[in-house]
Write a protein that holds these residues in place. Structure first.
Motif, PDB file in Angstrom:
ATOM      1  N   TYR A   7      76.318  67.306 -66.539  1.00 35.06           N
ATOM      2  CA  TYR A   7      75.401  66.173 -66.375  1.00 35.06           C
ATOM      3  C   TYR A   7      75.992  65.149 -65.408  1.00 35.06           C
ATOM      4  CZ  TYR A   7      72.693  61.984 -67.324  1.00 35.06           C
ATOM      5  OH  TYR A   7      71.927  60.856 -67.177  1.00 35.06           O
TER       6      TYR A   7
ATOM      7  N   SER B 115      76.238  68.093 -50.878  1.00 32.65           N
ATOM      8  CA  SER B 115      74.945  68.429 -51.465  1.00 32.65           C
ATOM      9  C   SER B 115      75.086  69.289 -52.714  1.00 32.65           C
ATOM     10  CB  SER B 115      74.098  69.179 -50.437  1.00 32.65           C
ATOM     11  OG  SER B 115      74.687  70.439 -50.136  1.00 32.65           O
ATOM     12  N   LEU B 116      73.990  69.394 -53.462  1.00 32.75           N
ATOM     13  CA  LEU B 116      73.964  70.231 -54.657  1.00 32.75           C
ATOM     14  C   LEU B 116      74.229  71.693 -54.292  1.00 32.75           C
ATOM     15  CD1 LEU B 116      73.402  70.642 -57.672  1.00 32.75           C
ATOM     16  CD2 LEU B 116      70.955  70.800 -57.116  1.00 32.75           C
TER      17      LEU B 116
ATOM     18  N   GLU C  61      73.019  52.488 -52.912  1.00 29.93           N
ATOM     19  CA  GLU C  61      72.702  52.119 -54.284  1.00 29.93           C
ATOM     20  C   GLU C  61      72.870  50.614 -54.475  1.00 29.93           C
ATOM     21  OE1 GLU C  61      71.533  53.981 -56.709  1.00 29.93           O
ATOM     22  OE2 GLU C  61      71.396  55.672 -55.327  1.00 29.93           O
TER      23      GLU C  61
ATOM     24  N   ILE D 117      75.646  63.660 -57.773  1.00 31.56           N
ATOM     25  CA  ILE D 117      75.016  64.260 -56.596  1.00 31.56           C
ATOM     26  C   ILE D 117      73.676  63.576 -56.326  1.00 31.56           C
ATOM     27  CG2 ILE D 117      73.941  66.359 -55.676  1.00 31.56           C
ATOM     28  CD1 ILE D 117      76.077  67.969 -57.141  1.00 31.56           C
ATOM     29  N   LYS D 118      72.936  63.335 -57.399  1.00 31.85           N
ATOM     30  CA  LYS D 118      71.632  62.669 -57.287  1.00 31.85           C
ATOM     31  C   LYS D 118      71.788  61.266 -56.706  1.00 31.85           C
ATOM     32  CE  LYS D 118      67.641  61.357 -60.124  1.00 31.85           C
ATOM     33  NZ  LYS D 118      67.112  61.325 -61.525  1.00 31.85           N
ATOM     34  N   LYS D 119      72.881  60.585 -57.067  1.00 26.41           N
ATOM     35  CA  LYS D 119      73.118  59.218 -56.595  1.00 26.41           C
ATOM     36  C   LYS D 119      73.808  59.188 -55.234  1.00 26.41           C
ATOM     37  CE  LYS D 119      73.418  57.090 -61.185  1.00 26.41           C
ATOM     38  NZ  LYS D 119      74.316  56.414 -62.162  1.00 26.41           N
ATOM     39  N   ASN D 120      74.036  60.381 -54.659  1.00 23.75           N
ATOM     40  CA  ASN D 120      74.694  60.469 -53.357  1.00 23.75           C
ATOM     41  C   ASN D 120      76.063  59.783 -53.370  1.00 23.75           C
ATOM     42  OD1 ASN D 120      74.820  61.330 -50.674  1.00 23.75           O
ATOM     43  ND2 ASN D 120      74.023  59.382 -49.907  1.00 23.75           N
ATOM     44  N   SER D 121      76.846  60.078 -54.406  1.00 27.35           N
ATOM     45  CA  SER D 121      78.184  59.503 -54.559  1.00 27.35           C
ATOM     46  C   SER D 121      79.118  60.061 -53.491  1.00 27.35           C
ATOM     47  CB  SER D 121      78.720  59.815 -55.960  1.00 27.35           C
ATOM     48  OG  SER D 121      77.930  59.206 -56.962  1.00 27.35           O
TER      49      SER D 121
ATOM     50  N   PHE E 231      75.643  66.477 -61.838  1.00 28.52           N
ATOM     51  CA  PHE E 231      74.264  66.365 -61.359  1.00 28.52           C
ATOM     52  C   PHE E 231      73.923  64.915 -61.036  1.00 28.52           C
ATOM     53  CE2 PHE E 231      69.724  65.655 -62.195  1.00 28.52           C
ATOM     54  CZ  PHE E 231      69.175  66.562 -61.311  1.00 28.52           C
ATOM     55  N   ASP E 232      74.405  63.993 -61.879  1.00 23.27           N
ATOM     56  CA  ASP E 232      74.099  62.578 -61.702  1.00 23.27           C
ATOM     57  C   ASP E 232      74.737  62.014 -60.432  1.00 23.27           C
ATOM     58  OD1 ASP E 232      72.980  60.044 -62.764  1.00 23.27           O
ATOM     59  OD2 ASP E 232      75.086  59.458 -62.922  1.00 23.27           O
TER      60      ASP E 232
END
Length: 214
Positions: free
Chosen positions: A84, A2-3, A207, A90-94, A87-88
């Motif tokens: 960036y 998580s973030l 995704e 994490i947002k995409k749940n990589s 953040f990207d």
């Protein structure tokens, strides 16, 4: 990952990195060393350039000051890009391993940027004296700070045998680079990306389903 966990990891790395650098800067004279083991020493040096002390002025016809400013500004742009990217993903749940690696790289890069941007304003010089934090007469200015390095692992310190062509009798030392906690975090992050490349960049099933639906 998580973030929140990523931020906690970044803060921990930054704290260890900056505390160790401030301690060395305010307790060691430039060039001073302490032997912890015969294969590990604390050796205080300052790095004005990029990796391994390379200066831009060694490569291009620019002054040391201009080269230093360019490198610092470049690092600032780089950290924005890495931030960036972090953040990207994490947002995409990589994959967690990818987020872990990028978090370490981001933390390490940010740690060295703090030195480059602010240390010239915070400390006086370390030549033949122990530096003072929040000095009345700092050694530099904004963007012209020097990165503090101190971790040295001369695991092998010997001389080449006389029979080795071109090297005989000359000193041989492994491992010579002197680095810091921030460099260590970056190296570990890059190593994770290399060793676990397939896992780190595996397609996220969630995704993939979204893309197929669209």
């Amino acid at each position: 990952m998580s973030l929140k966990k990523s931020i906690i990891l970044i803060i921990i790395v930054l704290l260890i990195d900056q505390i160790s650098k401030i301690y060395i800067k305010t307790n060691f004279v430039l060039g001073e060393s302490v032997e912890v083991f015969n294969w590990f020493k604390i050796l205080f040096i300052e790095n004005e350039g990029a990796a391994w002390g390379t200066k831009l002025s060694d490569i291009l016809p620019v002054s040391d000051a201009s080269g230093k400013l360019f490198l610092t500004v470049f690092r600032l742009f780089a950290i924005v890009g890495i931030g960036y990217w972090l953040f990207d993903i994490i947002k995409k749940n990589s994959p967690k391993v990818l987020i872990l690696a990028v978090s370490l790289i981001f933390a390490g890069a940010l740690g060295n940027i703090l030195d480059s941007v602010f240390y010239g304003l915070l400390f006086d010089h370390s030549n033949h004296q122990v530096a003072t934090l929040f000095a009345e007469e700092p050694y530099g200015k904004l963007f012209y700070g020097k990165v503090v390095d101190m971790l040295y692992f001369p695991m092998i310190d010997t001389t080449w045998p006389e029979w080795v062509p071109g090297k005989g009798g000359k000193s041989f030392r492994f491992f010579e680079p002197i680095f810091n906690i921030a460099d260590t975090a970056i190296s570990i992050g890059v190593a994770i990306l290399i060793l676990f490349n397939k896992k780190a960049f595996a397609t996220n099933p969630i995704e993939e389903e979204k893309e197929e639906t669209n």
